[in-house]
Design a protein around this motif. Structure first.
Motif, PDB file in Angstrom:
ATOM      1  N   VAL C 219       8.039  -0.432 -12.521  1.00 36.04           N
ATOM      2  CA  VAL C 219       8.840  -0.687 -11.321  1.00 36.04           C
ATOM      3  C   VAL C 219       9.142   0.651 -10.648  1.00 36.04           C
ATOM      4  O   VAL C 219       9.617   1.578 -11.311  1.00 36.04           O
ATOM      5  N   SER C 291      16.788   0.679  -9.718  1.00 38.39           N
ATOM      6  CA  SER C 291      15.819   0.926 -10.785  1.00 38.39           C
ATOM      7  C   SER C 291      15.625   2.424 -10.981  1.00 38.39           C
ATOM      8  O   SER C 291      15.587   3.185 -10.017  1.00 38.39           O
ATOM      9  N   LEU C 350      12.071  -8.867  -7.562  1.00 40.81           N
ATOM     10  CA  LEU C 350      11.443  -7.546  -7.421  1.00 40.81           C
ATOM     11  C   LEU C 350      10.647  -7.445  -6.124  1.00 40.81           C
ATOM     12  O   LEU C 350      10.673  -6.406  -5.453  1.00 40.81           O
TER      13      LEU C 350
END
Lengths: 367, 367, 367, 367
Positions: C219, C291, C350
């Motif tokens: 990610v 993130s 996401l």
């Protein structure tokens, strides 16, 4: 792409003219509304092609299928999904246009934004997309009628230079008056002239625009959410998101700028039922972004249809000059079919604001 | 109440004319934008009362305070909160109006919807609320300028029957042209007539409306999110949420309905930089809901100011007939101050769509 | 009802287990993504009933049909509508339950809220609704993979008292490891015990719950929109909107409360590619709602299936005591089918945040 | 950045710990709610620093100022803006940290995302941001209390290994029980142990985490909007957007996975008032995403505070290894101040869903 409208009564459309189907999800319709196929199909019939000799001769039945959200003739509170299969997904008539940009269409801007050629028949920008909004509008119509007695009517008040505005009383015109002629102009003499003008334009390979007027009657006082989601602001957005619309007015509109404040102000007078009424309605039924109980009256300008059969200068996808001669069937004047589209999006705005209003008026009135 | 606009560049205003302060939160402004007080205050100065003899003589400095979101002259990505203290919270001049509804104001509808008297000076419906939007618009202006070179200008093109439209070239008019006269009409001879008309109206206890034209230049191709959040639809909503606006047009607008398709279509011609341009701009810079790189040109109708000093018939909160004779200072014509408001909301829409566009163009172009 | 998720990558599902079809509209997927049927169907196959002897034996093919938004193997930017026809709309097996409330099902609350009996098979509350989310998740998976190399995997880490957590390395487990056993537990010895436990529960007319663990690898640093739309907050909402979920953890989760700050803090160490890494990952890949480039690791608790074939005390719609003995086919343990559902909703979050991030990082880095 | 929550009761916060002020706009609060300073300040007092020897000794009065939306002691329907001036904008104590990343803080991710150093005291990621949410929560509390009799209470049920869960009856615990001790643990013996543990941690330069339990009583049946905006999903998102939260459970939560369906199902029993009740409450007051009228019970895990005064390994902004030794005042355990934060965000979710529900239940019940 953004295909949703409404905060509570949320409508999301899908589908292109060249794909397998077009349709809509209506999420947020209250449960326990009696609703079935017969509430939806008539509105679609009023917007479909082929309904009269005035509009495009593509004959598509546009029969709606309800996929969810209704059980034994009543809404359940679940999202209502509806779709129409496309009978005629891709016409070879459009193939010659694959590499050029049709003037005043969305071909160039869709290509620039999405990098994918806006294909045969206009793709997502096609008026075919409005099937979903008209189906959703029919649900809104039923809800507003049952719950609040609201009635929404739209008609053609002008085509090209033929302006019937002065001959139509927005406060009394009826569905029958409107549907009496395929033009959807409720002034018979103007309707006749409009018919001739449209047929002349078709013969000339040309096209015409005009004005749709829409009235909403019996709207409860209090709908609208200033300062951003004013009722007229949401109405303006809704109609300006219809294909080919170029202008919006409420009440006195642009003509109101020619009046002075003394002339334009709507004097309040005591109403018979204990609430104030206005002596005139230059406000168009909305004051400060909130409905005041008078008729809401709006006008929408639609440009002449971009598809014409006369040759036109344009460029290819490679920015080379070329000439376009459109083939295929098209509407020389979108106005008769635009009226039900305007009704639909006005109904969607009113339904959303009516539901939104339920969360405002929850505490007792102050003394 | 709904006080927020924008999906990415999200703006929320607060404050009433009679409260301690008005202001705004701008959430979603990208980080690393050079921004400080000097970027914001000039736009507020152009909308503030007392700036010239033509507008209301309340003298409020409207000095902005930045409370968050900026650090050492740069945005941080955090919400930017800005506020202006009200110097003059409640005027006894309005007390006599506490129990009646001013015609064509929001008094009645606010009372009906919220059950709370729309108090002195208009409360939330006051043009004072637009301070927040103008401050936010100044942030959008800086962002669009730095990131994309976009320029937005609005001016007064008509007041009452004095229409300067034909004398102003929307593609070349400059900030200096506009600011050369307190009317904000860039045609000097019309500006003189407008000044006389406004002064006459004030003397007569009357008021005037008019039209603001706004151009956005150098807008990147591709902004707009059809089919619902078309660029012109969001522009229409934005300007129709301003106080006193009654109509919206883009490009040819209502006048375009008097043309035929052959006349109205904007022929594409090869542009020098490899992208298509249009020979005319009846589309107003937007096609299919997406900017096409030409100037975006819109027009907004503003009604004559509802506050007049002539006596008017109206009703009390108890639905009894009465007569209102307004006191207090007011604008006989809102147009000169409306121009910066239109600029602000247009800037907000463009900034939001420019940011939204960043999430569309993320994958490589197809061959 | 609210059936939409996402701000940019917007997903709206429709359909009930007893209606003609279930499906989804994905609006906001970028154009030019290579996508076809073969990208979608495998994810649906992993969540469908009848795929193994461990899950419900209703055999539904759940074949997806794509209705819009894709042209010649590529997304067009238009909404992607997908649907699955229900082969088995209404089973008489459920008729005896029409007038009573199944314990720990949604029957009572749907009836109380919507006033419409939540009918055979669970209606909108049925896990069948997740077909739409899984199909949308497959689109998100393709986008995230192509654009950013993100990989999302979920597996069963515990069923009832059989806890395989300590035997599975979240940083290395593979799709093959997970799919090696119908339980979707990648620890073979635990998978065997789980199979026995599920078969025992089925034989006993009982049911089991458990825990799904999900990892998202690769990610990009920077996803998440504090302070409200923190990445872990949106992940929590997404999984807590799945049927039967009762708890959510990220990183150290509840067990982290048994550590001290000195033990729990993830020390930064210089990473080989010039960016900081963490020595441990108690944060679970997210710090401050954003993130940090480490694996995102979450755990989701699913309660034992509410449908059991043992007799249960309950009440009728008229609040009278009665006894329910369920018939029909059901899952004694939802966990193996829950894993692909968790993957899907994590992928949706996401994808949405990845697209949202494109509008943040638009101005040059400061020196 | 995303700083707004709620669909109807919309809350937008602003402000950083180092800026001039923090605050909030609450838009969508119904008009005619009696509300003043005394309804807001007590909730802020329960979350402020310096309130007891257990929490950080920064002494900030955190006095709220109301800027709009209230008139003569009543809400007007307009946005309610509230702010607290920061008395102590920037401490030199933090200067030495400007060029390194504090472990398990948001410094690195904010820097990576926004490219602007997360400055002294944590900037936007600081718990100081929650002042806005707590002030908004106090408005929600008043609304829910007046309109529906809902009561929300949160307390500390565990700190580190000291777990008081079994000694506290969630259905009877009172505000007085909670406020009897600065730990906000209503079990006196556990409170004593927790105090010792916190003081030990402070002395050791270490920190502790724990668990907050929150109950909502008297919640009307029917709140929640499946399938996406399920009530527990919105609660999970709300608490997971608080600083330092790592886990969320409703009802049986993770422990429920150790039960079988026969044990876990909440049998319905006839309630005295004609509506079904449940014999147990493993569902935690929500079934199918909708409140069932039982107590809503959730648990939230908070990690040990990331700020500790022991030296820690970390890296600089240039990815070079270094050592951090924090100075400045900090909370060795955030739990006592986390309880009012959890209450606030739970109240915001309930108020929003209560208002949303008003637009669902608008048509008559079917026979």
């Amino acid at each position: 792409m953004s295909s949703s409208s409404g905060q509570i009564f949320r409508v999301t459309t899908f589908g292109e003219s060249h794909g397998p189907a077009v349709g809509v999800i209506v999420d947020g319709c209250p449960p326990r509304l009696a609703l079935d196929f017969a509430d939806i199909q008539p509105d679609l019939d009023r917007r479909r092609p082929g309904q009269s000799r005035l509009v495009t001769q593509r004959d598509e039945a546009d029969q709606i299928e309800i996929l969810s959200g209704i059980w034994e003739g009543s809404t359940t509170g679940a999202p209502i999904a509806m779709q129409v299969r496309n009978s005629d997904q891709r016409s070879p008539a459009y193939d010659h246009m694959a590499d050029l940009y049709r003037p005043s269409h969305a071909d160039y801007t869709y290509d620039a934004k999405y990098g994918v050629r806006s294909i045969a028949g206009g793709g997502r920008a096609s008026a075919r997309e409005t099937i979903g909004r008209v189906a959703a509008g029919a649900v809104a119509r039923k809800l507003l009628d049952v719950a609040a007695g609201v009635k929404v009517l739209a008609w053609v008040s002008a085509i090209h230079t033929i302006d019937a505005t002065g001959s139509i009383d927005a406060s009394t015109v009826s569905r029958d008056d409107i549907e009496a002629d395929p033009t959807r102009c409720p002034s018979p003499e103007h309707a006749t002239s409009m018919t001739t003008a449209i047929e002349d334009a078709r013969r000339d390979g040309d096209s015409l625009g005009g004005i749709v007027t829409c009235v909403a009657r019996n709207v409860p006082v209090g709908l609208g959410a200033p300062v951003i989601d004013k009722l007229e602001a949401d109405l303006a957005k809704a109609v300006m998101s219809l294909p080919a619309s170029k202008g919006f007015e409420i009440g006195s509109g642009f003509a109101g700028t020619l009046m002075t404040g003394r002339q334009h102000n709507d004097a309040f007078i005591p109403g018979p039922d204990g609430r104030p009424r206005t002596a005139t309605n230059y406000s168009g039924g909305i004051q400060g972004g909130i409905s005041n109980g008078e008729d809401i009256v709006i006008r929408v300008a639609f440009k002449p249809t971009a598809t014409i059969s006369s040759p036109q200068d344009t460029v290819t996808r490679d920015n080379e000059p070329t000439t376009l001669a459109a083939k295929g069937r098209h509407d020389p004047c979108v106005l008769p079919r635009a009226a039900p589209m305007v009704e639909a999006v006005v109904l969607l705005v009113l339904a959303d604001h009516w539901l939104l209003q339920q969360s405002v008026d929850v505490l007792p009135q102050l003394p």
